[in-house]
Structures are given as C-alpha cells and as structure tokens.
Design a protein around this motif. Sequence first.
Motif, mmCIF file in Angstrom:
data_model
loop_
_atom_site.group_PDB
_atom_site.id
_atom_site.type_symbol
_atom_site.label_atom_id
_atom_site.label_comp_id
_atom_site.label_asym_id
_atom_site.label_seq_id
_atom_site.Cartn_x
_atom_site.Cartn_y
_atom_site.Cartn_z
ATOM 1 N N VAL A 44 12.725 15.261 6.749
ATOM 2 C CA VAL A 44 12.886 15.233 5.104
ATOM 3 C C VAL A 44 11.841 14.232 4.417
ATOM 4 C CG1 VAL A 44 15.446 15.812 5.216
ATOM 5 C CG2 VAL A 44 14.691 13.302 5.331
ATOM 6 N N PRO A 45 11.676 14.598 3.257
ATOM 7 C CA PRO A 45 10.788 13.780 2.345
ATOM 8 C C PRO A 45 11.371 12.453 2.091
ATOM 9 C CG PRO A 45 10.935 15.975 1.340
ATOM 10 C CD PRO A 45 12.173 15.846 2.475
ATOM 11 N N LEU A 46 10.555 11.379 2.243
ATOM 12 C CA LEU A 46 11.335 9.859 1.999
ATOM 13 C C LEU A 46 10.274 9.325 0.920
ATOM 14 C CD1 LEU A 46 12.879 7.214 2.258
ATOM 15 C CD2 LEU A 46 11.281 6.908 4.370
ATOM 16 N N GLN A 47 10.924 8.959 -0.094
ATOM 17 C CA GLN A 47 9.710 8.103 -1.537
ATOM 18 C C GLN A 47 10.469 6.991 -1.724
ATOM 19 O OE1 GLN A 47 8.614 10.654 -4.646
ATOM 20 N NE2 GLN A 47 8.336 8.985 -5.928
ATOM 21 N N VAL A 48 9.402 5.783 -2.059
ATOM 22 C CA VAL A 48 9.844 4.572 -2.343
ATOM 23 C C VAL A 48 9.586 4.260 -3.778
ATOM 24 C CG1 VAL A 48 9.760 2.098 -1.838
ATOM 25 C CG2 VAL A 48 9.912 3.947 0.051
ATOM 26 N N GLY A 49 10.468 3.706 -4.275
ATOM 27 C CA GLY A 49 10.173 3.416 -5.865
ATOM 28 C C GLY A 49 9.044 2.552 -6.294
ATOM 29 N N PHE A 50 7.980 2.672 -5.954
ATOM 30 C CA PHE A 50 6.752 1.745 -6.588
ATOM 31 C C PHE A 50 6.372 2.408 -7.718
ATOM 32 C CE2 PHE A 50 6.097 0.015 -1.858
ATOM 33 C CZ PHE A 50 6.870 -1.091 -2.241
ATOM 34 N N ASN A 51 7.057 2.421 -8.935
ATOM 35 C CA ASN A 51 6.680 2.908 -9.967
ATOM 36 C C ASN A 51 5.436 2.892 -10.649
ATOM 37 O OD1 ASN A 51 7.990 0.519 -10.731
ATOM 38 N ND2 ASN A 51 7.906 1.016 -12.678
ATOM 39 N N ARG A 52 4.870 1.550 -10.589
ATOM 40 C CA ARG A 52 3.533 1.408 -11.258
ATOM 41 C C ARG A 52 2.306 2.367 -10.858
ATOM 42 N NH1 ARG A 52 3.712 -5.182 -10.996
ATOM 43 N NH2 ARG A 52 6.039 -5.118 -11.628
ATOM 44 N N ARG A 53 2.530 2.912 -9.853
ATOM 45 C CA ARG A 53 1.307 3.831 -9.419
ATOM 46 C C ARG A 53 1.814 5.218 -10.414
ATOM 47 N NH1 ARG A 53 1.163 4.716 -2.907
ATOM 48 N NH2 ARG A 53 1.502 2.873 -2.192
ATOM 49 N N PHE A 54 2.553 5.273 -11.101
ATOM 50 C CA PHE A 54 2.938 6.405 -11.954
ATOM 51 C C PHE A 54 2.741 6.187 -13.337
ATOM 52 C CE2 PHE A 54 5.164 7.261 -8.234
ATOM 53 C CZ PHE A 54 4.933 8.409 -7.841
ATOM 54 N N SER A 55 2.390 4.801 -13.738
ATOM 55 C CA SER A 55 1.949 4.371 -14.914
ATOM 56 C C SER A 55 0.735 4.993 -15.541
ATOM 57 C CB SER A 55 2.210 2.815 -14.894
ATOM 58 O OG SER A 55 1.980 2.274 -16.261
ATOM 59 N N ALA A 56 0.512 5.437 -16.638
ATOM 60 C CA ALA A 56 -0.836 6.099 -17.004
ATOM 61 C C ALA A 56 -1.913 5.300 -16.651
ATOM 62 C CB ALA A 56 -0.883 6.770 -18.495
ATOM 63 N N ASP A 57 -1.836 3.757 -17.125
ATOM 64 C CA ASP A 57 -3.084 3.124 -16.831
ATOM 65 C C ASP A 57 -3.338 2.808 -15.426
ATOM 66 O OD1 ASP A 57 -0.880 1.819 -16.990
ATOM 67 O OD2 ASP A 57 -1.509 0.063 -18.141
ATOM 68 N N PHE A 58 -2.476 2.685 -14.588
ATOM 69 C CA PHE A 58 -2.501 2.023 -13.247
ATOM 70 C C PHE A 58 -3.058 3.374 -12.341
ATOM 71 C CE2 PHE A 58 -0.133 -1.390 -14.308
ATOM 72 C CZ PHE A 58 -0.486 -2.511 -13.524
ATOM 73 N N ALA A 59 -2.402 4.486 -12.830
ATOM 74 C CA ALA A 59 -2.658 5.887 -12.192
ATOM 75 C C ALA A 59 -4.341 6.094 -12.526
ATOM 76 C CB ALA A 59 -1.840 6.893 -12.790
ATOM 77 N N ALA A 60 -4.772 5.847 -13.708
ATOM 78 C CA ALA A 60 -6.103 6.224 -14.055
ATOM 79 C C ALA A 60 -6.963 5.362 -13.204
ATOM 80 C CB ALA A 60 -6.266 6.021 -15.581
ATOM 81 N N VAL B 41 4.477 8.228 -2.541
ATOM 82 C CA VAL B 41 4.665 6.901 -1.842
ATOM 83 C C VAL B 41 5.656 7.110 -0.740
ATOM 84 C CG1 VAL B 41 5.200 4.566 -2.637
ATOM 85 C CG2 VAL B 41 4.713 6.182 -4.649
ATOM 86 N N THR B 42 5.421 6.361 0.327
ATOM 87 C CA THR B 42 6.229 6.712 1.334
ATOM 88 C C THR B 42 6.710 5.471 2.059
ATOM 89 O OG1 THR B 42 4.433 6.397 2.941
ATOM 90 C CG2 THR B 42 4.431 8.499 2.175
ATOM 91 N N GLY B 43 7.567 5.599 3.187
ATOM 92 C CA GLY B 43 7.997 4.504 3.789
ATOM 93 C C GLY B 43 6.903 3.499 4.365
ATOM 94 N N ALA B 44 5.724 4.215 4.798
ATOM 95 C CA ALA B 44 4.844 3.387 5.452
ATOM 96 C C ALA B 44 4.021 2.341 4.282
ATOM 97 C CB ALA B 44 3.520 4.256 5.890
ATOM 98 N N ASP B 45 4.259 2.904 3.089
ATOM 99 C CA ASP B 45 3.819 1.937 1.817
ATOM 100 C C ASP B 45 4.879 0.977 1.880
ATOM 101 O OD1 ASP B 45 1.618 3.484 1.475
ATOM 102 O OD2 ASP B 45 2.840 4.911 0.108
ATOM 103 N N ALA B 46 6.062 1.214 1.803
ATOM 104 C CA ALA B 46 6.947 0.077 1.837
ATOM 105 C C ALA B 46 6.840 -0.854 2.898
ATOM 106 C CB ALA B 46 8.587 0.654 1.737
#
Lengths: 345, 345, 345, 345
Positions: C125-141, C312-317
């Motif tokens: 199963v997919p496992l995602q971790v809540g590192f939300n900053r990666r999804f902020s427009a400025d950080f993603a850019a 964003v994965t468990g490995a990132d966590a």
Amino acid sequence: MSHTHAPRLDPVQIGLIGAGRIGTSHATLLAERVPGARLVAVADPRPEAAAALAAKVGARAATEPSEVFGDPDIEAVVITASSVAHAELVTAAAAAGKAVFCEKPMGMTLEEIDRGVEAASRAGVPLQVGFNRRFSADFAAARRLIDDGAIGTPHLMRSVTRDPGLADPAGVPPWTIFTQTLIHDFDTLLWLNPGAEPVSVYATADALVAPAFKDAGLLDTAVVVITFDNGARAVAEASFSATYGYDVRGEVFGSRGMVSMGGGPRSALVLSTASGRAIETVRGDVELFADAYAAELAEFAEAVRAGRTPAVTGADARRALAVALAAIASVESGVPVDVATGAVR
Amino acid sequence: MSHTHAPRLDPVQIGLIGAGRIGTSHATLLAERVPGARLVAVADPRPEAAAALAAKVGARAATEPSEVFGDPDIEAVVITASSVAHAELVTAAAAAGKAVFCEKPMGMTLEEIDRGVEAASRAGVPLQVGFNRRFSADFAAARRLIDDGAIGTPHLMRSVTRDPGLADPAGVPPWTIFTQTLIHDFDTLLWLNPGAEPVSVYATADALVAPAFKDAGLLDTAVVVITFDNGARAVAEASFSATYGYDVRGEVFGSRGMVSMGGGPRSALVLSTASGRAIETVRGDVELFADAYAAELAEFAEAVRAGRTPAVTGADARRALAVALAAIASVESGVPVDVATGAVR
Amino acid sequence: MSHTHAPRLDPVQIGLIGAGRIGTSHATLLAERVPGARLVAVADPRPEAAAALAAKVGARAATEPSEVFGDPDIEAVVITASSVAHAELVTAAAAAGKAVFCEKPMGMTLEEIDRGVEAASRAGVPLQVGFNRRFSADFAAARRLIDDGAIGTPHLMRSVTRDPGLADPAGVPPWTIFTQTLIHDFDTLLWLNPGAEPVSVYATADALVAPAFKDAGLLDTAVVVITFDNGARAVAEASFSATYGYDVRGEVFGSRGMVSMGGGPRSALVLSTASGRAIETVRGDVELFADAYAAELAEFAEAVRAGRTPAVTGADARRALAVALAAIASVESGVPVDVATGAVR
Amino acid sequence: MSHTHAPRLDPVQIGLIGAGRIGTSHATLLAERVPGARLVAVADPRPEAAAALAAKVGARAATEPSEVFGDPDIEAVVITASSVAHAELVTAAAAAGKAVFCEKPMGMTLEEIDRGVEAASRAGVPLQVGFNRRFSADFAAARRLIDDGAIGTPHLMRSVTRDPGLADPAGVPPWTIFTQTLIHDFDTLLWLNPGAEPVSVYATADALVAPAFKDAGLLDTAVVVITFDNGARAVAEASFSATYGYDVRGEVFGSRGMVSMGGGPRSALVLSTASGRAIETVRGDVELFADAYAAELAEFAEAVRAGRTPAVTGADARRALAVALAAIASVESGVPVDVATGAVR
C-alpha cells in the motif's frame, strides 16, 4: 613628504540666489556633496537669511542678486528664489555671462522661458533646469531601459507626486499644483516617452485638503490625462497632503513590459510585531531626493566646466510648462485642451 | 461504528449556463471548492462543450437553458454565457423561480439590467453579479479599512486591469474594454468610495496593441477619469496586452492614508542570480482570482440557502454599467460626460 | 436533457483517525478541497470530538481505529492522532490493507518508522508522510529551480519555523521542538539538497519563551547546524513564540545563485498612514498552508488511485527523524553528533 | 557684498595610511562627503598608488606613515593599510598624539588590540574602529528599536555577509573569512544584543567556492553559532562568492517581535516583462555602504573635534575579535569553544 599637487579640475565658483527651503538644501549639497562646485556667495533679500545660510556653508552673504552677477570670480549661479522671479533672474544671470541652474518652474509663461533661453543662448552659457527626478537612480534606470527597448513602445504611463502636507494654504499661489508640483510629473512623462509629443490634456482638480481655500484659488488635488502623438496615455496625479510622507512614483507600461519607479521604503528595515509588519516611509523631498539633488548639481558643475549643454535644458522647461498651462486651461474650461494651440477641443 | 448522519445544510443544486472559459472555471470551482453548492447540470448550445464540461464536473449536460430552468430540482443558476445573452437569461431564470448568479456585465444597456432586476424582484429570488474583485482578500481588506476610517475620505483612487494578451482581436466586440474589462474597475471604484456617487466621466482610448483592428471598433488601451460627488477623482485604466501577465491593482488615497491592493507575486519565491533578482508574475485571471471566484460562488450559495440578498446585486451592475456607458460616450464625444444624464458637459 | 454520466474517477474512500486541530483541518480540506477523495469516517477516542467533526464534514463517527480499519469500503486512512500513536496506527492500517497518509512525525524512533515502512511494503500500500512544505508553491518552485541547476550546488541553507505562540507549555512533551516542529525544517533541507546526505549535526536549544518549564524538559527556542556530505551547511531554527504570526521561511544559497521562500504577507494589501506602511502577517499554519495541505492530500488521493508511490515517503520520514535525533543528542552532549551513528564527534 | 566669514568649525586635518581599495573609497568620501574633515595627506609604500590617490582627492602623497605621524598640522589618521599592520600603526599614531580611525580588524590578536587601546588611552586620543554596519540606516534603526524595547529580549539572531566574488584566492590569508569578513557580523550581533555577553561559539567552515585552495588554508564558506548569556542564539554566516552581488542582512527575533535589515534592491526600479519581474541587486560593498562609510567617517571627525569617545571603540574591536578567535578554535577542534577562555567545551 612629497608635494605632488592635485591635478583636479578647479571647482566651479558658484553663487546661489534665494536662501529659502530648497535654496538651503541646494547650498548645503553644493558645500558637502558636490566636489566639482564651490559655493562662494549666497544672496537673499532678507539679510539674516542670507547671512545664516552663508555662514552654514562657508560662503559670503549678499542681499542683491546683482552682487552675485557682478562678481567676476563667480562663474555660475544657482537660482532658488521665488518662482515668479525665476525668469528675470535667469535672463539677468545669462546677460552677466554666468552659467545658470534654475529651479523649476523656469518661468510662469512660455514667453518668460523663451526670453531666458534666448538670453542664455546669446551669452553662450549653459542653462539647466531643476527637474531632479531624472537624476533619481530608479527613474534614470527606467529611462535607460526604455532607450534599450526593454518595454517596447509606451502605451500607459503614470507619474504621481504627493506632498506630506500643506503647511500654510494661505501662502500658496493659485495653480501651484500645476506649475510647481505637477510640472515635475509632466517633465518626467515627457522624458520617459522619448520622441513623442503631447497632443492634448484633460485635467480635473479640487480643494479637498483645504476646502476653505478653494475660493482663493488654491487647488490641492489634481488628475491630468495627457494624450501623446504616439498613442500613449499618461496620467499625472498630485495631492498636497499625504499623511504617510513624500510619495513620488512612476510607471511606464509598454508593448513589451513595464517599468515601475518609486515607492521604496525609508530604509531596508522591517519591524514585525503583534500588529503585523511595519515599514518606515520617506517623509520629505529633501530626504527622498538627496542623491538626485546632489547628482543634478554635479551634472551642472560638470557641464559648466566642460562648456557643454546640461542634461536638462530650457527647452525641457518649456515643454513641461506647455502641458501645465494646458492643464490649467482644461480645469478652467472643463474639457480637453490642445497642447500646441491651447485651444479647447 | 456509529452512524451519525451529518447535519450539514443541503448544498444548493445548481445549473450552469455557458461552458466557455469562465464557465469551465466556475463549474470546476463549484464542484471542487464550494461545499455549499452542488453543480448538477451544465448547458451550452454546443453539445460537445456541454458534455465535456459536464463529464469533468460530474453533472448532466444540456444544450438548452430551458432544460435547466425547467428542472424543479435545480434551485439556482450560474450564467456564464455570452455577454449579449446575459440579460435575457437572467430574466428567464428569475421567471422560472431560480436564484441567479450572472457574470458581468449583467446587461449591455441599463434597460436590460432593469428588466433583470425587476424579474428577480418579482420572483423574490436572490440575484448576484460576478464582480469578483470584492472577494479578493486584499480588496476586501481595503474596503474594511475604508469603512473603519483608516484612510479617511477618499481623494484619489486608481484601479488597473491589464490582460495578458489579445488572442483573437477579430472576435472582440467594440467597446469590450469598457463593458467587459473596465466594468470591474468601475465597480471596484464605486464600491471603495462608499456613499459617493459618480458625477462625470472623461475617457480616452485607442488601439495600440492591435492597430489594424481600430477601424473595426476594437479599442485595447483606455484611461478613464471619474469625478465623484464627494470630490474624489478616480482613474481606471486597462490594456489588453500585458506581456508580464495578468495585472490587477487598486489604490485609494484619502485624507488620512492610503490602501494599495494587487501587484503581488505568483508565490513568495525569489530567485537571485548574476542577473539580479527575479520574481514570477501571475499569468491569468483564473490563477489570480481562484480564491476570489470560489468565495463569490460560496457567497451565492450561502445567500440562496439563507434567502437573503447577496453581497453584489443587480443595482451594483447598473451603477457600473452607467459609468461604462458614460466612458463610451466620452470617447465618442471627446469631452467629459455626465453619468446621470449621459449628456456631454 | 441528456444524461451523460460523468466518467470521473471514483474518489478514494477515506477514514481519518484523530479529530484534533490538524485532524479537523485535514478533514475539512478532504471534504471541501480534494475532489479525488471522499471522507467517509472520522475516528477519535473522544466520542463528542468524533461526532462533531464527522457532522461537520458529512462523515460517520467512530471511536476506535479498528472500526475504520475493518471497513471494507474504506481504501485509505489519514492519521492525525497523537504523535506517539502514529507508528502503531500506520502499522495496523497497512496490515489492514489500507493506503496510509500519516502526519509527521511518522514515529518517535527509527525502529518505529522502520516497522511502519515494512508493514506498508509488505501490504503493497502507498504510504505518505505529512511534510506539507514540499507542496507550498514557493518551496515547490525552489526545488524545481534547484533541479534545473538555477542556483548551482547548495553551499548555505536555511529553514525557519516560528510558531505564533505556546498556548499550554505544560502539555508539550520534551523535545517537541525537534520531533514535531523542526522535523519539517529537516525534511525541507534534506529535500532541497537532493543527492546529499547529512553528516553531522550541532544543536543548541533553550527555554526562553517559557523558562519556568525548562526543568520539565520543554525547550522552545533552538538552532541546528547540519553539515552535508557535499559540503553544504544548513541552519534550521525554531521558536515557539512569534508575536507577529506564523513564520516559515527557507533559503538556499548555491554556487550560481539563491532561492528564498516564505515571508510573504497575508495579502497584497498595504496600508500607508502617518505611522508608515503596515502589512498584515499570516497568523497560523492552517492559513499559511491551506493550499499546501490541500495539495498534499490531493497527491495522496492520486497516488492511491494510481497505485503509485506518493511524493513523500516513509524513507523521507526516517531521514528527517535521524537528523532530529542527532540534534537531540547534540543538545544533550553539547557537541556535534554523527547522523549515521548517533555518536558524538 | 557683505563679507561675513563662515563660523563653521574648522575641518579636522586628516592623513590616510594605505591607498588600497578601501583606502581609496575612504579617501574619496573624506574629500567629497565629509565636510567636517579635510584629507591632507595620503601615505602608501607604493609611491604611484600614493600619488594617484593623493592627486584624486587633492592631498599630498607620502610613502612612509612617519611622514603623516610627524606632520604637526595633521590631527587624525585613518588607517586603511594591510590588516596585519593595523595594530602597529594604531599604536604609532596614538603615540604621535593623533586621533585614530582604524579599519577592521584592529589587530590579529587580542594582545595587539590591547596595545593599541592602551596607546590611545595613554595619549588621550579618540580611537574608532571601522564597523560600518552600525552606520547603515536600517541597522541603526534596528538598534534604536531594540533599545526602545520594540522587540523585547533577543532570542534568535542572524547576520549574513556574502561577497560577490573571490577575485584572487591565492592572495587570501587563512582564516580571512573569520577575521576580515565575519568580524563585521560578530560586531553587529554583539551590538544588537546590548548588555549580553557571548558565552560559547560553534563554527564550521569549508572551501566550497575554491576547493583547490583548501589545503592552503583558505576557507570561503562558514557558519557560526554564538550562544549569549541572556540565552539568545545568534547565527553568523558568510560566503566569498555570491553571484548576485553583495549581500548583507541581519535579523533579530525577540520576545515581542522581530527586526529585519538588509536585502534591499539597488534602486526602487522594477522591470516587468514576459520573463516576470526583475529587480537589480547591489553589487559591491562600496555601493551598498556608501552612506554608512560617509557616516562613520563623519562620526570620527565629530568625535575628534568634540574630544569625545567615538561610537565604535577599541573595546568593540576586542569583543568581536574574541568571537572570531573562538570560531577559528571551534573549526580547528570541531566542538564549541568558550569565548572567555578559548577552551573547548
């Protein structure tokens, strides 16, 4: 110790006429920020004002302009007297063979300006007018970018001047907002649309800051629309009462992009507190334009020493005044006015 | 597991008329960002357009507005059809007892708007007009500050709209810049000067972006000056070709201060390299106003559910159109025009 | 009316575990901003909290996670429970065959994380971790620019988190500033230095906001220096009490340039008054990261529907936690700590 | 014409030692921007350098410092020679009874600084050190706000210096990044945390810009963490190669708010094109700090004329150097170092 003498060019010996607010600023800058100039005399009809400023800057004091014009050691004059006296002083200074820097407006009528220009031309002396915005780093950079084609052809332009306050409404002559304040914006807009000529002007103005003085002819809020022969439309706008300081901004929007000038903070400092973010604003023209004033006076000294035409001329003063006069005629008539003929359209 | 059913208010069942660019945006927002609304039908005379958008948002497709108006389950309609059809659709929707959200302009003449307003009034249904800027966070905050007296009485106002490009000049109806684009600026300026009425309008416009289409009546660059009965002067300005993106800004300068809106970057990202500092600009209205569009649709759904008057009404549409018509008359006559009478001054 | 049914993908059926502050935010976003997801159940050991949130978002309420895990219609779970329970819930959810989105930190020890990752891997199963900053427009850019080589190799990095206030110091577990707050900064810095590994960590921390709680182990102010194997030095910094709001910023300075993220105003509104210029600041994480939270949940729904690994994965966590643990060890020892071995250097 | 002579204070007669880059800048500013000073002599061991600068500023040239120290008309010296010679020149100048302005660092060891301070004290002459940032408008305003309590007690501080380029790595002495560059940041951080003392320092540094010179001891990238006795943590950071220009910034975050300094654009000009928004950056220290350099030299002239202690003293130089030496010891040892004792912790 070796005694190599400096091969620097001798500074231009300057006399300044008019020890008022802007005269004091210019005199101080000449003394402290313009190595190519030496301010040697300050004239003002009020002996104490002349003496005080002269003492401050290490110059001699005089009460009569003729004392300056007659001094053979003085090569150039800086005219910061009352606006109504500008044209006559320019003419007299040029006739005495002095190079002339004249604060805006150079005259109150086109004829006055023409006489001054002619006098300078006849005497073969440089004549510069105090349109200081051209020497502000941002406006100067904007003009370079426009010359380089960075924004293409101007389509929409804007120039704003908002003064921090109307200290003494009673002392302000009628139409001041056009001839003294917006004259800067008119020059700026003409200068940032190189090669184009203003065709017509629509203006509307009111006394919103000091309504009690409207009957005396004081207008403190104005909007002017200039249509140029290349199609560009420019808006100039002024108010005599910006609570937040001295606000000068410009914008040129063209076929390929836009340049925006002004609106910068007092310094790079930002304060963040429970109230949010706070940034200090610039409070006065002398603060905002300190470097620009010094640069225009340095330009004058260089032009005098080099015997060349300065960067801002009497012809520029004439063009800006023509727009100002058309704006006044538009306010009086309520309709757009032709710049070339002064006729209502 | 307990089976507590949610006591949420039932979403408003909505039909949307017009599957063009803004219709697609509104439909998507209704489906994804407005929990108080459920988009159930999409109508467009082009069957494929209707079907494609309906499929995208999980709604039924229709080709005739009457299919939407006749559906008893549909409580409200969102009109995003061609501008010339707006008034008739508003009237028909209201007559069918539907609450109405209509994109601007609500009509091409004051009479059209009056008919729509009357129809909604007679049917007792809410009628909202798509002046989305009022829902943009910065403009909304500006209005609150003005209401709170933070800037005192407005003296000088500005509203700017610059579109990123003129895709197909041939398809643009005459006067579009006034009735479709600047109509937003007119509403904004009227709304940000609460309690004041526009007295006269001076406008000048030209075809600078696509000069070849000037003879066909397409004007792509315009400046409008509005004089209000409280003395405020407002400048509205538009262009159909901003290379740098979609540029909407506002400014209200008053006796006690100034609010400035718009001009923000695409994100907080700044890139600094050997070329200097680079900041991304916003490229389109759908991007710039995503939150504002969602907010105006949410307001509509709430007003429908609450049975109250929405924040933007048909009366607002009428006031903005009156200014647009005065601006057109001013361009035609070359002189200022009275807003109330339409007479040249 | 035609009855074309929508060919949209069925939304992912989601159960959410933990109806606290962030659980409420995520649940609301799932219900209102993530069309690819349908939130069908909310579980919380406090029945009223579960019921209230469930009612708000139109889902069923439960008190036991097992009610969610045992529901065959639920495909995925979003874990927003207390941090100490994260790892166990991840493992149980994966064992039940559910895709998992887990708020940070995914576990309090590397072993916990490893167990969760293994469980998800075993269950496929997919496992995602809540590192939300990666999804902020400025950080993603910023990351895209870094990938494109716009700033060259990172030399100096910075990530800052400042929370608006420490509501209840008594309730904050020891080391929270590292495991809960700076964990975001650690992930951000690792993610913005792609291909590089953290070698050593030096950290210093104190109780400056609430000194009375220092003895209880609460640290509210911290600075961490990370040295990477590509030579880059990164500084992460956090405080639990920013009076001016919620302040998240980043900066990556490299051999060819710099990207700067965050620090934007609440809106584009600027107020200028006699006090200067005022700009509203963002007050909370839910406001600052609304779009980012919605985007990370949309990414989760897409990954589940597509059966692919999320962004964003468990490995990132695991990587971020390793840095947090090294930082804690550094505070305890007073010297730099090796990230790989946890040994003081 | 009246002949009122100016009652201005006589300018301080100054000799400058060292006609290098910063010497040239200071000499020019003394000649053109500091009316309270008169630069009368320029000494440099290279006769052409001395002669060229002397000619430029209208002063006499010398090759030996003793020629300046021995001139009874010279009241004060400005030392802009090579850093390693600073301490000896300060001592000799003071011994000759001259007031002394010395560029940073005032010495390479604490003992050198102590000797210079003692010499000035014995001679009763003012001694000022060239920590120019204190005279930058934004940093000066920050200190005033801190003194006024606007941000409460400092918790987290930052000072950044990034130079635009490493022209000649071969010519840079080891530890330059700490003793020459970060010394400014150390002084800034100490000065912006008034009343607090630095306790310990952790530093890490590398050769990322010019790795080939690492073996020769050249470090071009560094991060330093200072822990103060009031709990504040400060980060100082430097790089010798910022492609985008000269970047000096500061930030003090305290219990009640934050001040941010630096990072301003080159001018208020913004260019918006199809590529987005572009803003020019400041390219060099002489440009960035022109006003600050002039202000520190004016302060020196004033202090000399008034016979008072200047705003920046030898004691300040000593405190900043102590931090620099601790940072060097930390890089060498890999662990934090005690500032007072120099011992590893």
